[in-house]
Design a protein around this motif. Structure first.
Motif, PDB file in Angstrom:
ATOM      1  N   ARG B 117       0.825  -1.211   0.000  1.00  0.00           N
ATOM      2  CA  ARG B 117       0.000   0.000   0.000  1.00  0.00           C
ATOM      3  C   ARG B 117       0.861   1.264   0.000  1.00  0.00           C
ATOM      4  O   ARG B 117       0.391   2.332   0.360  1.00  0.00           O
ATOM      5  CB  ARG B 117      -0.905   0.012   1.234  1.00  0.00           C
ATOM      6  N   PRO B 119       2.334   4.631  -0.876  1.00  0.00           N
ATOM      7  CA  PRO B 119       1.743   5.671  -1.726  1.00  0.00           C
ATOM      8  C   PRO B 119       2.522   5.903  -3.021  1.00  0.00           C
ATOM      9  O   PRO B 119       1.952   6.335  -4.024  1.00  0.00           O
ATOM     10  CB  PRO B 119       1.750   6.920  -0.843  1.00  0.00           C
ATOM     11  N   TYR B 120       3.803   5.608  -3.006  1.00  0.00           N
ATOM     12  CA  TYR B 120       4.617   5.822  -4.215  1.00  0.00           C
ATOM     13  C   TYR B 120       4.336   4.725  -5.245  1.00  0.00           C
ATOM     14  O   TYR B 120       4.425   4.956  -6.442  1.00  0.00           O
ATOM     15  CB  TYR B 120       6.108   5.879  -3.844  1.00  0.00           C
ATOM     16  N   ASP B 123       0.881   5.891  -6.867  1.00  0.00           N
ATOM     17  CA  ASP B 123       0.787   7.133  -7.641  1.00  0.00           C
ATOM     18  C   ASP B 123       1.728   7.033  -8.835  1.00  0.00           C
ATOM     19  O   ASP B 123       2.953   7.095  -8.685  1.00  0.00           O
ATOM     20  CB  ASP B 123       1.155   8.325  -6.752  1.00  0.00           C
ATOM     21  N   ALA B 125       2.582   9.048 -10.891  1.00  0.00           N
ATOM     22  CA  ALA B 125       3.428  10.223 -11.140  1.00  0.00           C
ATOM     23  C   ALA B 125       4.648  10.257 -10.216  1.00  0.00           C
ATOM     24  O   ALA B 125       5.434  11.198 -10.274  1.00  0.00           O
ATOM     25  CB  ALA B 125       2.602  11.504 -10.948  1.00  0.00           C
ATOM     26  N   MET B 126       4.785   9.250  -9.369  1.00  0.00           N
ATOM     27  CA  MET B 126       5.893   9.223  -8.413  1.00  0.00           C
ATOM     28  C   MET B 126       6.854   8.086  -8.767  1.00  0.00           C
ATOM     29  O   MET B 126       6.469   7.114  -9.408  1.00  0.00           O
ATOM     30  CB  MET B 126       5.342   8.969  -7.000  1.00  0.00           C
ATOM     31  N   PRO B 127       8.086   8.196  -8.283  1.00  0.00           N
ATOM     32  CA  PRO B 127       9.021   7.099  -8.532  1.00  0.00           C
ATOM     33  C   PRO B 127       8.675   5.871  -7.695  1.00  0.00           C
ATOM     34  O   PRO B 127       8.220   5.999  -6.564  1.00  0.00           O
ATOM     35  CB  PRO B 127      10.368   7.682  -8.090  1.00  0.00           C
ATOM     36  N   GLY B 138      10.601   5.945  -3.932  1.00  0.00           N
ATOM     37  CA  GLY B 138      10.104   7.242  -3.472  1.00  0.00           C
ATOM     38  C   GLY B 138      10.096   7.367  -1.962  1.00  0.00           C
ATOM     39  O   GLY B 138      10.284   8.452  -1.404  1.00  0.00           O
ATOM     40  N   ALA B 139       9.855   6.248  -1.296  1.00  0.00           N
ATOM     41  CA  ALA B 139       9.665   6.283   0.152  1.00  0.00           C
ATOM     42  C   ALA B 139      10.976   6.421   0.918  1.00  0.00           C
ATOM     43  O   ALA B 139      10.994   6.950   2.027  1.00  0.00           O
ATOM     44  CB  ALA B 139       8.937   5.023   0.613  1.00  0.00           C
TER      45      ALA B 139
END
Lengths: 749, 327
Positions: B117, B119-120, B123, B125-127, B138-139
């Motif tokens: 789960r 978030p990166y 999404d 649009a995120m790495p 991203g995290a």
């Protein structure tokens, strides 16, 4: 239900007039209308927070099956009412809502860059994914903490230092600083989102080149009508706004947003009705939020508990293109006796979208700091926080130096303290236990202006004895129609089942938006006036009857009850409303009445609603798990029109306050200026498991200075003061003072 | 619209063959996770093989195990008499997960296959190395409050979000798999993976392999068990930390223990060393504290999840206290 005092129709816990429609799905919300030949639009947002669009590739989207148009800054129909910059290179004027597709600028992450219109929703969604943008990225500033130095006094206060947003000093400035017994604390609330169940949606339909109909999720029928008339430079009466049912809003339907303009543009371009519904993710960027706020409170008191000084400062977040402000510090100026009060309010523009009022706007934020600080001061004094508040209770408005129209806060405090069992509370934290769990009690006070505006109601008494009333207000959930039916039933003497109240259409007589806890005071007064007018007309009719049994009848010597008029002195002279119309050969009797508050009364009285919230919490010392185990919310909100819907509002506000205190808070990754919690799994609105039994109690004493029905608003005070009540209870349980919301388990281990 | 094929075979062989020979095909059961991921564009399968017609819903005793069919619904398993009698820890874990509505759609096999789960990951649009290898995690230097403290790599620090998996790994479950090359059994602890350099690979299932059932061996952990989940709201929230604790007690002595954590690693995190420590010790808070310290060896936190270094051991102690009845 024994908590309420019933009197006639007003006050009764009547079922909602539209309850059956809502639970059976028959109630139609804006996105549920089906228009012939309707197309579907999907909004595409930017993936950077600041900069400009370098290039936009819409070819693939345009060529996708079913796509009718892809609109963006290069090809969108011009909105004639948008103020145009003198030169295209000049920056947009600060202080106005986002104007859609006027240039290639990006002001926040998920800034609308295109809208895709297709014959079906699925095709529009697919094509929307094919729109690709290249950007000239600029360095963005989204981190509140790193930018507080850029906060400034709102322009309105700069222009006029007397403006309510301006700095305020009563007595000596920052007087607490030199006092021996004082506290000074900083408080933070994160950005919070309204997240009503119903997503924002609109169907835009150009019925002619200058005639627009929108089925729109809005709290403001007239506001929306005026905004679009101005935008599109068409006569106001050519814009029809339908918002019969609104599935919750909490403030984010108070003004118009770019997605609405996107649908209207799209409808113009493809010459078909267009439906646009935001996704849940877009609800986090397109329709406002409760802004992140930093606050600092300094307070001093004498040993015996008299507050000597309060200084309350706040910085609220806004966007780079619009100054959003709210009255975060208002209650600090008028709530307690303190001779010295200083308030300073600033706003901080960031590369984010603009906030909007969210239930208990400003005041709910301010109350978290003020009421937490009260608790901190009481603790320093070794005093019960309820006693501390009673000592500093004020019987007149110390800001305006006026008497209150009504104020029954002390009564509310007493009711609530008894119900929660406040006497179980120990002054020292951590003393009460339930097994391993630490038990704590806390309280918080809320206040909000008892607002009232101007509204018009049309009331038509039909020859079958039924009454239909109409006004362009909305019902975002409190049960407006139900309350209006009860007010009319009481005032006209007609059973409620014979009365219908229609709302949510710009075709009806004007009413302000549903906001600021003002609807019952505002529209209810117009209903009252319409009923008085009807009674007057009916009186004239019976008084002039050939049959002389009503000779000398006046409104005062008649009794209006159960749809009949009778002479109070000789009740055998009795006629039904229907028979009166029949005698007059009238198919119906119509009146339209406007009710305007008497402005001079606001010069003589200060008018506020009050609430006090009590919370019992349990905290697990090892895991930091928090349970709110009991809540009591008490209101001094004037006459209670409907015990059930009013109680419902209080409970809803309390649950919202639980969210504010314990679960809600948006998280942004500032490297991208993009939210990482943007669905209902990651952004935690409270659920049933978080809500205990919540008792709502009402003082239920009328404020007849405010309006003829004696009501004061409930919607905002239901949440204002809840978060500090819970935070104070957590302190009482654990000895831990959490000054940054939400209070999650990790902060308590 | 986004085009994909949809087939609903009635024989497992047909289902397996279809997915085995088509890299872009996936199985779908309850769809509570996959449909979300498809809507967001995180997963873009071209073919969905709906397995709901397959006879995989039974919960029965089989050869010393409770055998739970892959299509048994989470809600049904949590209320099943046999499960409640033999494996109450599993029922507790299931009831701690998601919401009632989701539990009534989600299957046991699907729950095992649930994606992270982070978030990166969600999404586009995120790495995210898991979604798009090579784009970075991203995290790692972003928002990592919900992320791993064990077994992470610099490619991925996401956690397995399932509650059920934590109980199943504690209970030594075995996954029964059928695939193009025949049937095989995978011990639950080896079913999920650590991210290493290939976070895009979610489990050790091969293309076309289908979970048929999970066997939970009968064991003495029928009474002194506790699944304790600490979360940001009291329902419908993923674990900050969760602990599955099961004790076999002889009076106040621990004969043996099972212990696992959720919300701390890319796979359900079995605490073997702590279990070994607990065996033969008195069931006291002091014992539990020592076990918790052993369990936390090697934990490494990031900017926003340092609290897990405290919440983790605290939750272990509390779960053991709840399981043993030691106040």
């Amino acid at each position: 239900m024994k908590d309420y005092f019933f009197q006639d129709t007003i006050g009764k816990p009547m079922d909602r007039v539209d309850g059956r429609l809502k639970v059976t799905g028959a109630a139609k919300y804006s996105a549920e209308y089906e228009l012939p030949n309707m197309a579907h639009a999907v909004l595409v947002g930017s993936t950077i927070a600041k900069g400009s669009i370098k290039s936009l590739d819409t070819k693939r989207a345009e060529n996708a099956p079913g796509v009718l148009a892809v609109l963006h800054y290069q090809n969108a129909p011009k909105v004639p009412g948008y103020a145009q910059a003198a030169h295209p290179t000049e920056p947009k004027p600060v202080g106005q809502p986002l104007q859609l597709f006027i240039d290639n600028q990006i002001n926040f992450n998920d800034h609308p860059i295109a809208v895709v219109v297709a014959d079906t929703l699925e095709r529009a969604m697919y094509a929307a994914k094919l729109v690709k943008a290249q950007y000239n990225e600029e360095k963005h500033a989204t981190d509140f903490n790193k930018n507080t130095a850029k906060a400034f006094l709102p322009t309105a206060a700069k222009r006029n230092p007397k403006h309510p947003l301006g700095d305020y000093v009563r007595g000596k400035e920052d007087a607490y600083k030199t006092e021996p017994l004082k506290i000074e604390s900083e408080y933070v609330i994160p950005t919070e989102f309204h997240n009503p169940m119903e997503l924002q949606s609109i169907i835009a339909h150009w019925e002619a080149a200058d005639k627009l109909t929108v089925y729109d999720k809005t709290q403001a029928v007239m506001g929306t009508q005026n905004a679009f008339a101005k935008d599109w430079k068409i006569p106001v009466e050519n814009v029809k706004v339908i918002a019969t049912f609104v599935g919750g809003a909490f403030g984010n339907g108070l003004h118009t947003w770019p997605h609405e303009t996107a649908a209207i543009m799209a409808a113009k371009k493809v010459n078909r009705p267009v439906k646009l519904m935001l996704t849940r993710e877009q609800m986090f960027t397109m329709v406002g939020y409760r802004p992140h706020a930093w606050q600092k409170v300094g307070m001093s008191a004498t040993k015996d508990g008299k507050i000597t000084a309060i200084t309350h400062e706040a910085i609220g977040q806004t966007s780079s293109y619009e100054e959003f402000t709210e009255s975060t510090l208002q209650q600090t100026r008028m709530m307690y006796t303190s001779p010295n009060v200083t308030t300073r309010y600033r706003i901080l523009p960031l590369d984010v979208s603009t906030p909007i009022w969210m239930r208990g706007p400003g005041e709910a934020t301010g109350a978290f700091a003020l009421e937490s600080a009260l608790d901190e001061m009481a603790f320093v004094l070794g005093m019960d926080p309820l006693e501390f508040r009673l000592i500093n209770h004020t019987d007149k408005d110390p800001e305006k130096n006026l008497p209150w129209s009504t104020k029954y806060l002390k009564e509310a405090m007493q009711m609530g303290a008894e119900r929660i069992g406040w006497s179980k509370r120990q002054l020292k934290p951590g003393m009460v236990k339930n097994g391993e769990w630490l038990v704590g009690y806390g309280m918080g006070v809320g206040t909000f202006g008892a607002n009232r505006g101007r509204a018009k109601v049309k009331a038509t008494l039909h020859k079958d004895g039924t009454l239909v009333m109409q006004s362009a207000t909305t019902d975002i959930g409190p049960g407006t129609g139900t309350a209006m039916v009860q007010i009319a039933a009481q005032n006209l003497g007609l059973p409620p089942e014979k009365i219908v109240f229609e709302l949510g259409s710009s075709l009806y007589p004007p009413s302000p938006s549903q906001g600021g806890s003002a609807t019952v005071a505002t529209v209810g007064s117009a209903v009252h006036a319409a009923c008085q007018a009807l009674k007057q007309r009916l009186t004239s009719m019976v008084a002039g009857n050939a049959d002389t049994s009503f000779k000398g009848a006046t409104v005062e010597n008649l009794t209006f009850k159960d749809g009949y008029v009778s002479m109070t002195a000789s009740p055998s002279a009795r006629l039904s409303f229907a028979d009166i119309l029949k005698q007059q050969n009238l198919p119906e009797l119509e009146v339209t009445e406007e009710s305007t508050p008497d402005a001079s009364l606001r010069q003589k009285y200060s008018m506020y609603s009050y609430s006090v919230h009590f919370a019992e919490v349990q905290v697990h010392p090892l895991t930091g798990q928090i349970k709110v185990t009991n809540m009591v919310s008490c209101a001094d909100a004037g006459t209670i029109i409907n015990a059930k819907t009013a109680g419902n509002q209080m409970i809803g506000g309390a649950v919202g306050g639980i969210g504010m205190a314990l679960t809600e808070g948006a998280v942004m990754d500032h490297r991208f200026g993009r939210y990482v919690t943007k669905d209902l799994a990651e952004y935690h609105v409270p659920v049933h498991a978080d809500a205990p039994n919540i008792s709502s109690l009402f003082v239920n004493k009328p404020d007849l200075i405010n309006n003829p029905n004696g009501t004061k608003g409930i919607g905002e005070i239901a949440i204002i003061g809840v978060a500090p009540a819970i935070a104070n209870a957590v302190f009482n349980a654990t000895g831990k003072r959490i000054r940054e919301l939400p209070i999650t388990p990790d902060k308590l281990i | 619209m986004i085009q994909f094929q949809y087939v609903k075979p009635s024989k497992s062989k047909a289902a397996i063959d279809t997915v085995a020979k088509d890299q872009s095909a996936v199985f779908i059961a309850g769809g509570t996770n996959l449909v979300d991921l498809m809507k967001r564009g995180v997963m873009n399968p071209e073919k969905l093989v709906d397995i709901n017609k397959l006879p995989l819903r039974k919960i029965e005793r089989e050869n010393g195990n409770v055998r739970i069919g892959a299509l048994a619904l989470n809600g049904a398993v949590a209320e099943d008499k046999l499960v409640l009698e033999k494996h109450p820890l599993l029922a507790q874990a299931l009831n701690a997960g998601a919401s009632a509505q989701l539990r009534n759609m989600a299957t046991v096999g699907g729950n095992m296959m649930q994606r992270v789960r982070c978030p990166y990951f969600y999404d586009t649009a995120m790495p995210c190395n898991k979604r798009e290898p090579g784009t970075g995690c991203g995290a790692l230097e972003g928002y990592n409050r919900m992320h791993a403290i064990f077994g992470h790599s610099d490619k991925c620090i996401a956690v397995n979000p399932s509650d059920m998996n934590v109980a199943l790994v504690a209970l030594d479950a075995v996954v029964l798999v059928s695939g193009p090359k025949g049937d095989r059994k995978i011990p639950f602890a080896e079913f999920h993976r650590l991210p290493g350099d290939t976070p895009q690979i979610h489990t050790n299932l091969q293309q076309g392999e289908l979970i048929m059932a999970v066997d939970v061996p009968e064991n003495p952990y029928t009474k002194n068990v506790n699944y304790l989940k600490v979360r940001d709201r009291n329902s419908y929230a993923f674990a900050l930390v969760s602990v599955a604790a099961a004790l076999d007690l002889d009076g106040s002595t621990i004969k043996s223990a099972r212990l696992a954590m959720g919300g701390v690693a890319h796979k359900p995190w079995r605490l073997n060393e702590a279990e070994q420590f607990l065996a033969g010790k008195p069931a006291t808070e002091a014992t539990f504290l020592q076990a918790a310290q052993i369990a936390m060896r090697g934990a490494k936190a990031f900017e926003h999840n340092k609290f897990k270094l405290t919440l983790g051991p605290n939750t272990i102690v509390q779960a053991l206290k709840n399981a043993s009845g030691v106040a």
